[in-house]
Design a protein around this motif. Structure first.
Motif, mmCIF file in Angstrom:
data_model
loop_
_atom_site.group_PDB
_atom_site.id
_atom_site.type_symbol
_atom_site.label_atom_id
_atom_site.label_comp_id
_atom_site.label_asym_id
_atom_site.label_seq_id
_atom_site.Cartn_x
_atom_site.Cartn_y
_atom_site.Cartn_z
ATOM 1 N N ASP A 183 -21.874 134.134 64.989
ATOM 2 C CA ASP A 183 -20.540 133.584 66.092
ATOM 3 C C ASP A 183 -20.971 132.595 66.876
ATOM 4 O OD1 ASP A 183 -22.911 134.792 67.230
ATOM 5 O OD2 ASP A 183 -21.715 136.418 68.152
ATOM 6 N N ALA B 152 -8.194 130.496 65.612
ATOM 7 C CA ALA B 152 -7.877 131.959 65.191
ATOM 8 C C ALA B 152 -6.262 132.243 65.340
ATOM 9 C CB ALA B 152 -8.978 132.880 65.686
ATOM 10 N N ILE C 72 -6.622 140.072 67.586
ATOM 11 C CA ILE C 72 -7.645 139.087 67.213
ATOM 12 C C ILE C 72 -9.048 139.237 67.911
ATOM 13 C CG2 ILE C 72 -8.348 136.697 67.066
ATOM 14 C CD1 ILE C 72 -4.572 137.702 67.091
ATOM 15 N N ARG C 73 -9.778 139.673 67.325
ATOM 16 C CA ARG C 73 -11.406 139.781 68.262
ATOM 17 C C ARG C 73 -12.459 138.968 67.351
ATOM 18 N NH1 ARG C 73 -11.405 146.033 69.307
ATOM 19 N NH2 ARG C 73 -13.315 145.596 70.313
ATOM 20 N N GLN C 74 -13.290 138.413 68.375
ATOM 21 C CA GLN C 74 -14.503 137.832 67.701
ATOM 22 C C GLN C 74 -15.359 138.900 67.379
ATOM 23 O OE1 GLN C 74 -16.260 134.719 70.271
ATOM 24 N NE2 GLN C 74 -17.623 134.144 68.775
ATOM 25 N N LYS D 92 -11.345 129.862 69.088
ATOM 26 C CA LYS D 92 -10.502 130.997 69.383
ATOM 27 C C LYS D 92 -9.029 130.583 69.090
ATOM 28 C CE LYS D 92 -9.016 134.442 72.673
ATOM 29 N NZ LYS D 92 -9.056 135.393 73.920
ATOM 30 N N ARG E 99 -16.737 133.793 63.815
ATOM 31 C CA ARG E 99 -15.929 134.812 62.786
ATOM 32 C C ARG E 99 -14.885 135.635 63.795
ATOM 33 N NH1 ARG E 99 -19.709 138.214 60.182
ATOM 34 N NH2 ARG E 99 -20.962 137.846 62.340
ATOM 35 N N TYR E 100 -13.811 135.995 63.320
ATOM 36 C CA TYR E 100 -12.900 136.830 64.152
ATOM 37 C C TYR E 100 -12.125 137.772 62.984
ATOM 38 C CZ TYR E 100 -12.792 133.661 68.149
ATOM 39 O OH TYR E 100 -13.031 132.973 69.173
#
Length: 117
Positions: free
Chosen positions: A117, A88, A109-111, A85, A2-3
């Motif tokens: 995750d 994303a 954009i950050r996880q 990533k 998830r991001y």
């Protein structure tokens, strides 16, 4: 994985989304939903309607907007569930590209950490 895609904008500009942009954004959001990628998305109201709560030295301070010192603010977000990533980054790039040349937007954009995750 998830991001969170946070969209940073300059809040005090004259830029208003055109009907074409809103239509294109709707199509991309629909595509992301059908692909099972989009978990949630939304635009945020102006900072003039927001409030900050700050903790410093054990003391809480409540500050009502607008926040004049902020040049860029988070104007919207999307939470996505993707395989990598790179995926994303591709979705975020597509979102930015539909805005065209007149916009100045940054997507961070950050996880998201957690059990999914």
């Amino acid at each position: 994985m998830r991001y969170m895609m946070m969209l940073r904008i300059e809040e005090n500009t004259d830029m208003v989304p055109s009907e074409q942009l809103m239509e294109d954004m709707g199509k991309l959001i629909e595509e992301m939903t059908k692909a099972g990628v989009l978990l949630d998305t939304g635009g945020l109201r102006p900072t003039s309607e927001g409030t900050r709560i700050q903790l410093s030295g054990g003391k809480l301070t409540v500050i009502d907007g607008p926040f004049t010192e902020a040049k860029e603010v988070i104007g919207g977000y999307a939470m996505i569930d993707v395989k990598s990533k790179e995926e994303a980054l591709e979705w975020a790039s597509r979102f930015l590209r539909i805005h065209g040349d007149g916009w100045e937007i940054v997507s961070e954009i950050r996880q998201i950490e957690g059990p999914n995750d």
